[in-house]
Design a protein around this motif. Structure first.
Motif, mmCIF file in Angstrom:
data_model
loop_
_atom_site.group_PDB
_atom_site.id
_atom_site.type_symbol
_atom_site.label_atom_id
_atom_site.label_comp_id
_atom_site.label_asym_id
_atom_site.label_seq_id
_atom_site.Cartn_x
_atom_site.Cartn_y
_atom_site.Cartn_z
ATOM 1 N N PHE A 1 11.427 110.147 38.929
ATOM 2 C CA PHE A 1 12.575 109.821 38.085
ATOM 3 C C PHE A 1 13.380 111.078 37.789
ATOM 4 C CE2 PHE A 1 9.441 106.569 37.320
ATOM 5 C CZ PHE A 1 10.169 105.397 37.199
ATOM 6 N N VAL B 1 10.944 108.463 30.585
ATOM 7 C CA VAL B 1 11.634 107.186 30.461
ATOM 8 C C VAL B 1 11.216 106.421 29.208
ATOM 9 C CG1 VAL B 1 11.914 106.931 32.935
ATOM 10 C CG2 VAL B 1 9.875 106.031 31.857
ATOM 11 N N TYR C 1 9.624 102.308 34.405
ATOM 12 C CA TYR C 1 10.723 101.581 35.035
ATOM 13 C C TYR C 1 12.021 102.390 35.036
ATOM 14 C CZ TYR C 1 7.485 97.780 34.003
ATOM 15 O OH TYR C 1 6.368 97.000 33.901
ATOM 16 N N CYS C 2 12.806 102.176 36.078
ATOM 17 C CA CYS C 2 14.135 102.781 36.200
ATOM 18 C C CYS C 2 15.107 102.066 35.258
ATOM 19 C CB CYS C 2 14.615 102.666 37.651
ATOM 20 S SG CYS C 2 16.333 103.150 37.919
ATOM 21 N N CYS D 1 23.717 109.762 38.333
ATOM 22 C CA CYS D 1 23.195 108.457 38.734
ATOM 23 C C CYS D 1 24.314 107.669 39.413
ATOM 24 C CB CYS D 1 22.648 107.695 37.523
ATOM 25 S SG CYS D 1 23.912 107.022 36.419
ATOM 26 N N CYS E 1 18.631 105.050 42.943
ATOM 27 C CA CYS E 1 19.700 105.065 41.939
ATOM 28 C C CYS E 1 20.256 106.450 41.631
ATOM 29 C CB CYS E 1 19.201 104.407 40.647
ATOM 30 S SG CYS E 1 18.726 102.679 40.868
ATOM 31 N N TRP E 2 19.966 107.420 42.472
ATOM 32 C CA TRP E 2 20.429 108.781 42.219
ATOM 33 C C TRP E 2 21.341 109.242 43.339
ATOM 34 C CZ3 TRP E 2 21.064 111.852 38.347
ATOM 35 C CH2 TRP E 2 21.251 113.219 38.533
ATOM 36 N N TRP F 1 17.385 107.433 32.551
ATOM 37 C CA TRP F 1 16.347 107.868 33.485
ATOM 38 C C TRP F 1 16.358 106.896 34.656
ATOM 39 C CZ3 TRP F 1 13.378 112.182 33.591
ATOM 40 C CH2 TRP F 1 13.337 112.968 32.435
ATOM 41 N N VAL F 2 16.651 107.401 35.846
ATOM 42 C CA VAL F 2 16.768 106.537 37.018
ATOM 43 C C VAL F 2 15.820 107.009 38.116
ATOM 44 C CG1 VAL F 2 19.169 105.955 36.514
ATOM 45 C CG2 VAL F 2 18.657 107.904 37.996
ATOM 46 N N CYS F 3 15.495 106.091 39.015
ATOM 47 C CA CYS F 3 14.613 106.448 40.126
ATOM 48 C C CYS F 3 15.399 107.239 41.167
ATOM 49 C CB CYS F 3 14.004 105.191 40.746
ATOM 50 S SG CYS F 3 15.196 104.023 41.432
#
Length: 215
Positions: free
Chosen positions: A95, A9, A26-27, A118, A110-111, A104-106
């Motif tokens: 992530f 990230v 962080y996401c 995402c 968020c996936w 880059w998402v959590c």
């Protein structure tokens, strides 16, 4: 950093101090973060001890502190880079990078696992449907609040009646729900259908022949 580059990230905070190392990642979508455990710095502890001795005794301890600072500067940076690599390896599984937008998402929030994207690129349909229904309910509330009081009084019976805009005899404009023309006195309302069951009724009938409703 080591020879191997780590893809991870872009949103992170370095919380490291002279005493140790810690990082937050962080996401890109929700801004939620993960923080690794604090890792104490050995060089920071030694430097702190020399600084304390220098302030008390000076002399040889002061020279040792200055030399320790130069050594610490290089060794601390090396330890810092190693700690950052460890933090990346520790938190990277939380992530995932979206192949469509590259964010880059959590994984937790968020996936969209079923779509492999995402939730900005592939929203959760159940959540979107619930939000759409809620928005529609709000719109209906505002629409009802904006209705004229006259319209609110139109019940089921009145909606089944024929409502005229002008008198069939003199063509004068009529107010809603008028029973007689204000100009010529023409009787306006005649129920052609039962307001209860909708059956066609004959002129002069007082009760519906189908359901017995009083007219």
């Amino acid at each position: 950093m080591g020879a191997d580059k780590i893809t991870f990230v872009r949103n992170y905070s370095d919380l490291s101090t002279d005493q140790g190392f810690q990082f937050e990642f962080y996401c890109d979508r929700c801004g939620g973060g993960f923080r690794n455990r604090f890792k104490p710095s050995v060089t920071g502890a030694v430097s702190g001890a020399l600084d304390a001795a220098s302030s008390l005794f000076g002399g040889v301890f002061g020279k040792a502190a200055n030399m320790g600072e130069r050594v610490r500067s290089a060794s601390w940076k090396k330890a810092h880079d190693e700690a950052f690599e460890e933090a990346c390896a520790q938190l990277k599984p939380d992530f995932i990078q979206c192949p469509r937008c590259s964010s880059w998402v959590c994984r937790a929030s968020c996936w969209n696992n079923s779509k492999g994207l995402c939730k900005d690129c592939a929203p959760d349909l159940g959540v979107e449907m619930a939000a759409a229904q809620a928005n529609r309910s709000v719109e209906e509330v505002w629409a009802h609040a904006a209705m004229a009081e006259e319209d609110k009084n139109l019940d089921k019976k009145q909606w089944r009646e024929k409502i005229r805009a002008s008198c069939p005899n003199c063509e004068a404009p009529l107010a809603s729900n008028a029973k007689f023309c204000p100009e010529c006195g023409e009787k306006l309302k005649f129920q052609e259908n039962c307001p209860e069951c909708g059956t066609k009724i004959a002129p002069g009938s007082k009760f519906c022949l189908e359901c017995g409703h009083k007219l």
